[in-house]
Design a protein around this motif. Sequence first.
Motif, PDB file in Angstrom:
ATOM      1  N   ASP A 154       0.832  -1.208   0.000  1.00 26.38           N
ATOM      2  CA  ASP A 154       0.000   0.000   0.000  1.00 26.38           C
ATOM      3  C   ASP A 154       0.861   1.251   0.000  1.00 26.38           C
ATOM      4  N   ILE A 155       2.155   1.072  -0.305  1.00 26.92           N
ATOM      5  CA  ILE A 155       3.083   2.204  -0.358  1.00 26.92           C
ATOM      6  C   ILE A 155       2.868   2.971  -1.656  1.00 26.92           C
ATOM      7  N   GLN A 156       2.895   4.285  -1.550  1.00 24.44           N
ATOM      8  CA  GLN A 156       2.739   5.144  -2.720  1.00 24.44           C
ATOM      9  C   GLN A 156       3.798   6.240  -2.714  1.00 24.44           C
ATOM     10  N   LEU A 157       4.116   6.713  -3.910  1.00 24.77           N
ATOM     11  CA  LEU A 157       4.940   7.905  -4.096  1.00 24.77           C
ATOM     12  C   LEU A 157       4.046   8.946  -4.749  1.00 24.77           C
ATOM     13  N   ILE A 383      12.871   2.777  -7.175  1.00 33.04           N
ATOM     14  CA  ILE A 383      13.044   1.366  -7.506  1.00 33.04           C
ATOM     15  C   ILE A 383      12.525   0.511  -6.350  1.00 33.04           C
ATOM     16  N   GLU A 384      11.790  -0.534  -6.704  1.00 31.32           N
ATOM     17  CA  GLU A 384      11.232  -1.460  -5.729  1.00 31.32           C
ATOM     18  C   GLU A 384      11.992  -2.789  -5.823  1.00 31.32           C
ATOM     19  N   PHE A 385      12.591  -3.213  -4.713  1.00 28.32           N
ATOM     20  CA  PHE A 385      13.371  -4.445  -4.661  1.00 28.32           C
ATOM     21  C   PHE A 385      12.708  -5.467  -3.736  1.00 28.32           C
ATOM     22  N   LEU A 386      12.869  -6.732  -4.060  1.00 24.47           N
ATOM     23  CA  LEU A 386      12.483  -7.818  -3.167  1.00 24.47           C
ATOM     24  C   LEU A 386      13.749  -8.444  -2.602  1.00 24.47           C
ATOM     25  N   LEU A 387      13.847  -8.509  -1.273  1.00 24.60           N
ATOM     26  CA  LEU A 387      14.998  -9.156  -0.642  1.00 24.60           C
ATOM     27  C   LEU A 387      14.733 -10.656  -0.556  1.00 24.60           C
ATOM     28  N   VAL A 412       9.627   0.305   3.545  1.00 22.26           N
ATOM     29  CA  VAL A 412       9.737  -1.156   3.519  1.00 22.26           C
ATOM     30  C   VAL A 412       8.357  -1.734   3.785  1.00 22.26           C
ATOM     31  N   ASN A 413       7.995  -2.744   3.000  1.00 22.96           N
ATOM     32  CA  ASN A 413       6.754  -3.475   3.270  1.00 22.96           C
ATOM     33  C   ASN A 413       7.127  -4.889   3.697  1.00 22.96           C
ATOM     34  N   ARG A 414       6.650  -5.275   4.875  1.00 21.38           N
ATOM     35  CA  ARG A 414       6.963  -6.608   5.413  1.00 21.38           C
ATOM     36  C   ARG A 414       5.668  -7.295   5.823  1.00 21.38           C
ATOM     37  N   ASP A 415       5.404  -8.426   5.201  1.00 24.41           N
ATOM     38  CA  ASP A 415       4.200  -9.207   5.533  1.00 24.41           C
ATOM     39  C   ASP A 415       2.936  -8.357   5.442  1.00 24.41           C
ATOM     40  N   GLY A 416       2.896  -7.485   4.429  1.00 24.07           N
ATOM     41  CA  GLY A 416       1.707  -6.681   4.202  1.00 24.07           C
ATOM     42  C   GLY A 416       1.616  -5.414   5.022  1.00 24.07           C
ATOM     43  N   LYS A 417       2.596  -5.163   5.891  1.00 23.16           N
ATOM     44  CA  LYS A 417       2.603  -3.944   6.705  1.00 23.16           C
ATOM     45  C   LYS A 417       3.709  -3.010   6.229  1.00 23.16           C
ATOM     46  N   ASP A 422      13.861   3.779  10.064  1.00 24.97           N
ATOM     47  CA  ASP A 422      14.985   4.621  10.476  1.00 24.97           C
ATOM     48  C   ASP A 422      16.262   3.802  10.356  1.00 24.97           C
ATOM     49  N   GLY A 423      17.367   4.353  10.836  1.00 24.41           N
ATOM     50  CA  GLY A 423      18.652   3.688  10.675  1.00 24.41           C
ATOM     51  C   GLY A 423      18.778   2.374  11.411  1.00 24.41           C
ATOM     52  N   ASN A 424      17.929   2.150  12.409  1.00 22.37           N
ATOM     53  CA  ASN A 424      18.010   0.914  13.196  1.00 22.37           C
ATOM     54  C   ASN A 424      17.127  -0.204  12.637  1.00 22.37           C
ATOM     55  N   PHE A 425      16.414   0.067  11.572  1.00 22.66           N
ATOM     56  CA  PHE A 425      15.551  -0.959  10.977  1.00 22.66           C
ATOM     57  C   PHE A 425      16.422  -2.092  10.444  1.00 22.66           C
ATOM     58  N   VAL A 426      16.060  -3.343  10.788  1.00 23.77           N
ATOM     59  CA  VAL A 426      16.844  -4.514  10.391  1.00 23.77           C
ATOM     60  C   VAL A 426      16.175  -5.219   9.217  1.00 23.77           C
ATOM     61  N   PHE A 427      16.943  -5.430   8.144  1.00 23.96           N
ATOM     62  CA  PHE A 427      16.402  -6.097   6.965  1.00 23.96           C
ATOM     63  C   PHE A 427      16.151  -7.585   7.224  1.00 23.96           C
ATOM     64  N   LYS A 428      15.117  -8.097   6.564  1.00 20.24           N
ATOM     65  CA  LYS A 428      14.737  -9.493   6.679  1.00 20.24           C
ATOM     66  C   LYS A 428      14.380  -9.999   5.282  1.00 20.24           C
ATOM     67  N   SER A 429      14.695 -11.255   4.994  1.00 18.73           N
ATOM     68  CA  SER A 429      14.342 -11.783   3.678  1.00 18.73           C
ATOM     69  C   SER A 429      12.826 -11.728   3.503  1.00 18.73           C
ATOM     70  N   GLY A 430      12.410 -11.412   2.278  1.00 15.99           N
ATOM     71  CA  GLY A 430      10.986 -11.231   2.009  1.00 15.99           C
ATOM     72  C   GLY A 430      10.549  -9.781   2.057  1.00 15.99           C
ATOM     73  N   ASP A 431      11.396  -8.899   2.601  1.00 15.16           N
ATOM     74  CA  ASP A 431      11.070  -7.469   2.638  1.00 15.16           C
ATOM     75  C   ASP A 431      10.968  -6.918   1.208  1.00 15.16           C
ATOM     76  N   ILE A 432      10.001  -6.041   1.007  1.00 14.20           N
ATOM     77  CA  ILE A 432       9.925  -5.258  -0.226  1.00 14.20           C
ATOM     78  C   ILE A 432      10.445  -3.869   0.115  1.00 14.20           C
ATOM     79  N   VAL A 433      11.528  -3.488  -0.526  1.00 14.36           N
ATOM     80  CA  VAL A 433      12.247  -2.258  -0.181  1.00 14.36           C
ATOM     81  C   VAL A 433      12.077  -1.237  -1.304  1.00 14.36           C
ATOM     82  N   ILE A 434      11.629  -0.027  -0.937  1.00 15.87           N
ATOM     83  CA  ILE A 434      11.469   1.060  -1.904  1.00 15.87           C
ATOM     84  C   ILE A 434      12.628   2.031  -1.723  1.00 15.87           C
TER      85      ILE A 434
END
Length: 451
Positions: A154-157, A383-387, A412-417, A422-434
Motif C-alpha cells: 500500500d506504499i505510494q509515491l 526502484i522497488e526491490f524484493l529481498l 519497507v513493506n513486510r508481511d503486508g505492513k 529509520d537507521g536501526n531498521f533490520v532487513f529481513k528476507s521477504g522485505d519489499i524495499v522502496i
Amino acid sequence: MGCILKIVIAGAGEVGFNLARHLVENGYDVTLIDKDKDRIKYVNEHLDCFVVEGEVTNYELLKSINVDDASFFIAVTDSDEVNMISCLIVNSNFSVDTKIARVRNIDYHKINLFDKKIAGFDYLINPEVEAAKSIIRAVEYGAVSDIFVFDDTDIQLREVFVDDDVNIAGKTLETIRKKSNIPFVVAGIFNENNFLIPAGKYEVKRGDHLFVVGSRGDLDHLFSHIGLKRRKIKSVLIAGGGKIQRLVIDGLISKGREIIVIEKDYEKSKKLAEMFPDVLVLNSDISDESLLEEEDLNSKDLIITATDNDEINILSASYYKSIGVKRAIALIDKNNYLHMASGLGIDICISPKLSAVNAILKYIKRGNILNVYSIFNGKAEAIEFLLKPGTDLEGLRIKECPIPKDSVIVAVNRDGKSYIPDGNFVFKSGDIVITFALKDAIKDIEELFVE
C-alpha cells in the motif's frame, strides 16, 4: 551488476529517445535504429550510444548489428504495424529474450493482447492506455497529485507542488513531521532545475516539487494536513475526444461521475455521443468563453485537458482552475513544458510518452527488481526491490548498509505492513524495499540490492 545488458531500440522518436537516454545513463549498452536522418543526427549529438540508420524491419540490418546479442528488442516507432512486424522478425530469426512493442490502436487493448503473451511479443505497451490509467488513478484520489504505486504493497509515491494551496512553505521537514505526527518521508525535491535528497532541516519553498512516500492512508492524512484535502470528484469536464479521453470516460463513468466533453470536431463529437449516451458532448472549442456562461462549466470539480495541442492543454487547464474549477489535469507531450505547467496552478501533468517509458522500464528489470519509475524525466528513479532468502543484507541495520550518496531507502513493506524505516531498521528476507535515487546514484543503489 554483472555483464552489461544490450538493448536494441527500434525508433528514435520521443519515446525511443527518452528510453535510450535513461538506459544509457544507467549503464546499458544501447543500439538505436531509425530511418529518419534528422532523428539520427539529433541522437548522435545528444546520446552516447550506437545509432543505425535504416528500416527496423530489415533482416539484414538487424543481423548486421548482432541483434542476437541483445537481451531486449523494443520497437517504439510511430507505426503499430512496423513495431509488431519487427518484433515478429526478431522472434523468428534471432534469440532475443524479450520483445516489447509499442502499439497505439485501442482495438488491440479491447481484445486483451495487453494481458497475455502472444507469438512474437512478450509485452505490448500503449501510451494512451498508460496515460489513461494514470488519470483514472489520480481522479480516484481526488486529483491532488500524481501517484506512483508499488506492487503488492500500500506504499505510494506522490508528487506535491508547493503553491498557495499548500501550507508548508517556510517550514522545515522536521517541523512538518512533528506537527503532523504522520509517518512519511520526502524522498526528493526538485526546484529550479536542481534535484536533491533533503535532510530534515530543509526549509520547504514555494515552487518546490516534493516527492513524498508513505502508506496510502498516511499520505491521505498528510495531504489533508498540508491543505490538499482529498475531495470526492463528482463532476468532470474533459477537453478533447480522442483515444485517451474515451478510455478515461469509460473508466470514470462506471464510477458514477458526471462527465461533460468538449470536442471541436463534429464527427468526433457525434461518435462520442453515440458511444456514451449518458455523457453530455458539446461540439465546441475549449477556448470559447461563451461556453462558461451557457453551461456553468466553472463549477465543476475537475477539468482534464487532453487535446492534441500542449499549449491549449496548459492554458485551458490553468484558466479554468483560476475561475473556479477545483482541480486540473493536463496532458503534455513536450518534456520542457512539464515543470512550467505545474507553476501555472495545474495539479497534475501527465505525459503519455513518459508513461510509456515507465511502463517499458518495468519489464527491463533484473533479478529481484519488482518495479521502476523514472521521475521528472529521468532526473531520479524510484526502484522497488524484493529481498530474497540468502541476501547479504539480511540481518543488517540500514545504518550498517553502504547506502550510496544521493540515494535513500524510503519505505519497507513486510508481511503486508508498511514501514518508514529509520537507521536501526533490520532487513529481513521477504522485505519489499522502496528506494529513491538521483540519476548519478542509480547504478550504485542497484549494485547494493540486485542479486
